[in-house]
Design a protein around this motif. Structure first.
Motif, PDB file in Angstrom:
ATOM      1  N   ALA A  10     -57.481 -36.059 -22.644  1.00 24.02           N
ATOM      2  CA  ALA A  10     -56.308 -35.658 -23.283  1.00 24.02           C
ATOM      3  C   ALA A  10     -56.640 -34.452 -23.995  1.00 24.02           C
ATOM      4  N   VAL A  11     -56.770 -33.360 -24.145  1.00 22.91           N
ATOM      5  CA  VAL A  11     -56.898 -32.079 -25.242  1.00 22.91           C
ATOM      6  C   VAL A  11     -55.621 -32.375 -25.898  1.00 22.91           C
ATOM      7  N   GLN A  12     -55.150 -32.933 -27.577  1.00 17.31           N
ATOM      8  CA  GLN A  12     -53.770 -32.232 -28.221  1.00 17.31           C
ATOM      9  C   GLN A  12     -53.663 -30.868 -28.232  1.00 17.31           C
ATOM     10  N   VAL A  13     -52.420 -31.119 -28.213  1.00 19.13           N
ATOM     11  CA  VAL A  13     -52.306 -29.160 -28.646  1.00 19.13           C
ATOM     12  C   VAL A  13     -51.933 -29.850 -30.327  1.00 19.13           C
ATOM     13  N   ARG A  14     -52.202 -29.861 -30.872  1.00 22.57           N
ATOM     14  CA  ARG A  14     -51.302 -30.705 -32.260  1.00 22.57           C
ATOM     15  C   ARG A  14     -50.379 -29.541 -33.308  1.00 22.57           C
ATOM     16  N   ASP A  15     -50.515 -28.469 -33.090  1.00 19.31           N
ATOM     17  CA  ASP A  15     -49.753 -27.163 -34.019  1.00 19.31           C
ATOM     18  C   ASP A  15     -47.930 -26.949 -33.751  1.00 19.31           C
ATOM     19  N   VAL A  16     -47.794 -27.943 -32.730  1.00 17.92           N
ATOM     20  CA  VAL A  16     -46.319 -27.916 -31.721  1.00 17.92           C
ATOM     21  C   VAL A  16     -46.091 -29.685 -32.016  1.00 17.92           C
ATOM     22  N   GLN A  17     -44.155 -29.492 -32.223  1.00 17.37           N
ATOM     23  CA  GLN A  17     -43.912 -30.706 -33.075  1.00 17.37           C
ATOM     24  C   GLN A  17     -42.484 -29.944 -31.654  1.00 17.37           C
ATOM     25  N   ARG A  18     -41.749 -30.704 -31.274  1.00 17.04           N
ATOM     26  CA  ARG A  18     -40.559 -30.989 -30.846  1.00 17.04           C
ATOM     27  C   ARG A  18     -40.232 -32.306 -31.127  1.00 17.04           C
ATOM     28  N   ASP A  19     -38.656 -32.171 -31.144  1.00 17.38           N
ATOM     29  CA  ASP A  19     -37.461 -33.077 -31.637  1.00 17.38           C
ATOM     30  C   ASP A  19     -37.118 -33.488 -30.638  1.00 17.38           C
ATOM     31  N   ALA A  20     -36.944 -34.643 -30.668  1.00 14.37           N
ATOM     32  CA  ALA A  20     -36.439 -35.788 -28.514  1.00 14.37           C
ATOM     33  C   ALA A  20     -35.358 -35.098 -28.036  1.00 14.37           C
ATOM     34  N   PRO A  21     -35.024 -34.380 -26.932  1.00 14.65           N
ATOM     35  CA  PRO A  21     -33.766 -34.475 -26.285  1.00 14.65           C
ATOM     36  C   PRO A  21     -32.589 -35.106 -26.619  1.00 14.65           C
ATOM     37  N   GLU A  22     -31.617 -35.238 -26.426  1.00 12.09           N
ATOM     38  CA  GLU A  22     -30.962 -36.692 -26.450  1.00 12.09           C
ATOM     39  C   GLU A  22     -30.984 -36.705 -25.395  1.00 12.09           C
ATOM     40  N   GLU A  23     -31.315 -36.503 -24.235  1.00  8.91           N
ATOM     41  CA  GLU A  23     -31.426 -37.067 -22.719  1.00  8.91           C
ATOM     42  C   GLU A  23     -32.719 -38.075 -22.836  1.00  8.91           C
ATOM     43  N   VAL A  24     -33.638 -37.843 -23.802  1.00 10.21           N
ATOM     44  CA  VAL A  24     -34.497 -38.796 -24.085  1.00 10.21           C
ATOM     45  C   VAL A  24     -34.291 -39.819 -24.646  1.00 10.21           C
ATOM     46  N   ARG A  25     -34.178 -39.824 -25.376  1.00 11.24           N
ATOM     47  CA  ARG A  25     -33.261 -40.986 -26.706  1.00 11.24           C
ATOM     48  C   ARG A  25     -32.241 -41.892 -25.974  1.00 11.24           C
ATOM     49  N   LYS A  26     -31.884 -41.175 -25.605  1.00 10.90           N
ATOM     50  CA  LYS A  26     -30.814 -41.842 -24.179  1.00 10.90           C
ATOM     51  C   LYS A  26     -31.350 -42.857 -23.192  1.00 10.90           C
ATOM     52  N   ALA A  27     -32.548 -42.249 -22.213  1.00  9.34           N
ATOM     53  CA  ALA A  27     -33.598 -42.609 -21.688  1.00  9.34           C
ATOM     54  C   ALA A  27     -34.484 -44.174 -22.320  1.00  9.34           C
ATOM     55  N   LEU A  28     -34.335 -43.337 -23.198  1.00  9.86           N
ATOM     56  CA  LEU A  28     -35.429 -44.888 -24.123  1.00  9.86           C
ATOM     57  C   LEU A  28     -34.426 -45.769 -24.787  1.00  9.86           C
ATOM     58  N   GLN A  29     -33.491 -45.439 -24.927  1.00 10.41           N
ATOM     59  CA  GLN A  29     -31.950 -46.512 -25.367  1.00 10.41           C
ATOM     60  C   GLN A  29     -32.724 -47.275 -26.332  1.00 10.41           C
ATOM     61  N   VAL A  30     -32.946 -45.685 -27.771  1.00  3.84           N
ATOM     62  CA  VAL A  30     -32.972 -45.834 -28.947  1.00  3.84           C
ATOM     63  C   VAL A  30     -31.663 -44.779 -29.811  1.00  3.84           C
ATOM     64  N   GLN A  31     -31.477 -45.710 -30.648  1.00  2.44           N
ATOM     65  CA  GLN A  31     -30.613 -45.023 -31.513  1.00  2.44           C
ATOM     66  C   GLN A  31     -31.394 -43.411 -31.915  1.00  2.44           C
ATOM     67  N   ALA A  32     -30.114 -42.127 -32.437  1.00  2.00           N
ATOM     68  CA  ALA A  32     -30.472 -41.381 -33.330  1.00  2.00           C
ATOM     69  C   ALA A  32     -31.406 -41.394 -34.482  1.00  2.00           C
ATOM     70  N   ASP A  33     -31.699 -42.630 -34.990  1.00  2.00           N
ATOM     71  CA  ASP A  33     -32.639 -43.010 -35.887  1.00  2.00           C
ATOM     72  C   ASP A  33     -33.598 -43.383 -35.910  1.00  2.00           C
ATOM     73  N   THR A  34     -34.375 -43.999 -34.883  1.00  2.00           N
ATOM     74  CA  THR A  34     -35.033 -44.210 -34.035  1.00  2.00           C
ATOM     75  C   THR A  34     -36.018 -43.629 -34.472  1.00  2.00           C
ATOM     76  N   PRO A  35     -37.379 -44.064 -34.904  1.00  2.00           N
ATOM     77  CA  PRO A  35     -38.688 -43.062 -35.110  1.00  2.00           C
ATOM     78  C   PRO A  35     -39.116 -43.387 -33.914  1.00  2.00           C
ATOM     79  N   LEU A  36     -39.360 -42.227 -33.639  1.00  2.00           N
ATOM     80  CA  LEU A  36     -40.411 -41.458 -32.182  1.00  2.00           C
ATOM     81  C   LEU A  36     -41.290 -40.777 -32.717  1.00  2.00           C
ATOM     82  N   ARG A  37     -42.243 -41.030 -31.596  1.00  2.00           N
ATOM     83  CA  ARG A  37     -43.706 -39.754 -32.335  1.00  2.00           C
ATOM     84  C   ARG A  37     -43.658 -38.527 -31.283  1.00  2.00           C
ATOM     85  N   TYR A  38     -44.173 -37.690 -31.455  1.00  2.00           N
ATOM     86  CA  TYR A  38     -43.953 -36.712 -29.837  1.00  2.00           C
ATOM     87  C   TYR A  38     -45.592 -36.188 -30.386  1.00  2.00           C
ATOM     88  N   ARG A  39     -46.336 -36.581 -28.419  1.00  2.00           N
ATOM     89  CA  ARG A  39     -47.894 -35.989 -28.177  1.00  2.00           C
ATOM     90  C   ARG A  39     -47.649 -34.620 -27.088  1.00  2.00           C
TER      91      ARG A  39
END
Length: 208
Positions: A82-111
């Motif tokens: 897995a070659v990481q692309v380290r200069d990209v950050q994206r907030d999780a869309p609402e559908e992602v948090r809904k699928a993960l069953q987490v609140q808006a303030d729950t920390p997520l990491r992006y890779r």
């Protein structure tokens, strides 16, 4: 040649013509063979379909791609990294948090990674995951290495759930990074807790 030999030869010729007639009729009905240039495209389309089916049936995209790479000789050593692309950050869309069953303030990491085998980039992926559901050792490896996500979190005994998928033939785009298949998937641990949401784009370079 005697009378008996001549009769036998005539019978043999008649039988040969009768046998050849259905073959000739079938060939005429079938029409001309497709151009040679069409046949490699048909083979590649079939390979794309086969890869699609295997990815949807597999429990790990990394494991499926490694097996595919080995079977088709895509690299001297069939190991996916897995070659990481380290200069990209994206907030999780609402559908992602809904699928993960987490609140808006729950920390997520992006890779964001490119899964490569040898010199070929087989897929690109955006992955949002819940670090609190992983072990500290797993988070450390994911932060500081190019190990594929599926390999790192394997001890969680996860299962992969495909949420939606879309195949493209001809591929979407041009060149080796044209997209064959896009998959949205959710990973659940052995207790059925969702901990990772991934969007994967499989590229034309994945085909032999």
């Amino acid at each position: 040649m005697g009378p008996f030999d001549r009769t036998d030869r005539l019978r043999w010729q008649a039988a040969s013509l009768l046998a050849a007639a259905p073959v000739a009729a079938f060939a005429a009905a079938a029409g001309p063979a497709p151009p040679a240039a069409v046949q490699p495209q048909l083979a590649r389309a079939e390979q794309a379909q086969a890869l699609h089916a295997r990815l949807l049936a597999g429990h790990s995209a990394t494991a499926t791609l490694e097996a595919w790479c080995a079977e088709h000789g895509l690299a001297a050593k069939a190991r996916v990294r897995a070659v990481q692309v380290r200069d990209v950050q994206r907030d999780a869309p609402e559908e992602v948090r809904k699928a993960l069953q987490v609140q808006a303030d729950t920390p997520l990491r992006y890779r964001r990674v490119q899964l490569a085998c040898g010199q070929r980039v087989l897929s690109e992926a955006d992955n949002w995951y819940v670090p609190g559901l992983l072990t500290p050792a797993m988070n450390k490896v994911l932060d500081g290495s190019d190990e594929p996500f599926g390999r790192v979190v394997g001890p969680l005994g996860f299962q992969r759930q495909t949420l939606r998928d879309e195949a493209y033939w001809p591929p979407r785009g041009e060149g080796p990074k044209a997209v064959l298949l896009e998959v949205h998937a959710l990973l659940r641990d052995r207790d059925r807790h969702p901990f990772s949401y991934v969007i994967e784009s499989y590229l034309a370079q994945a085909l032999p």
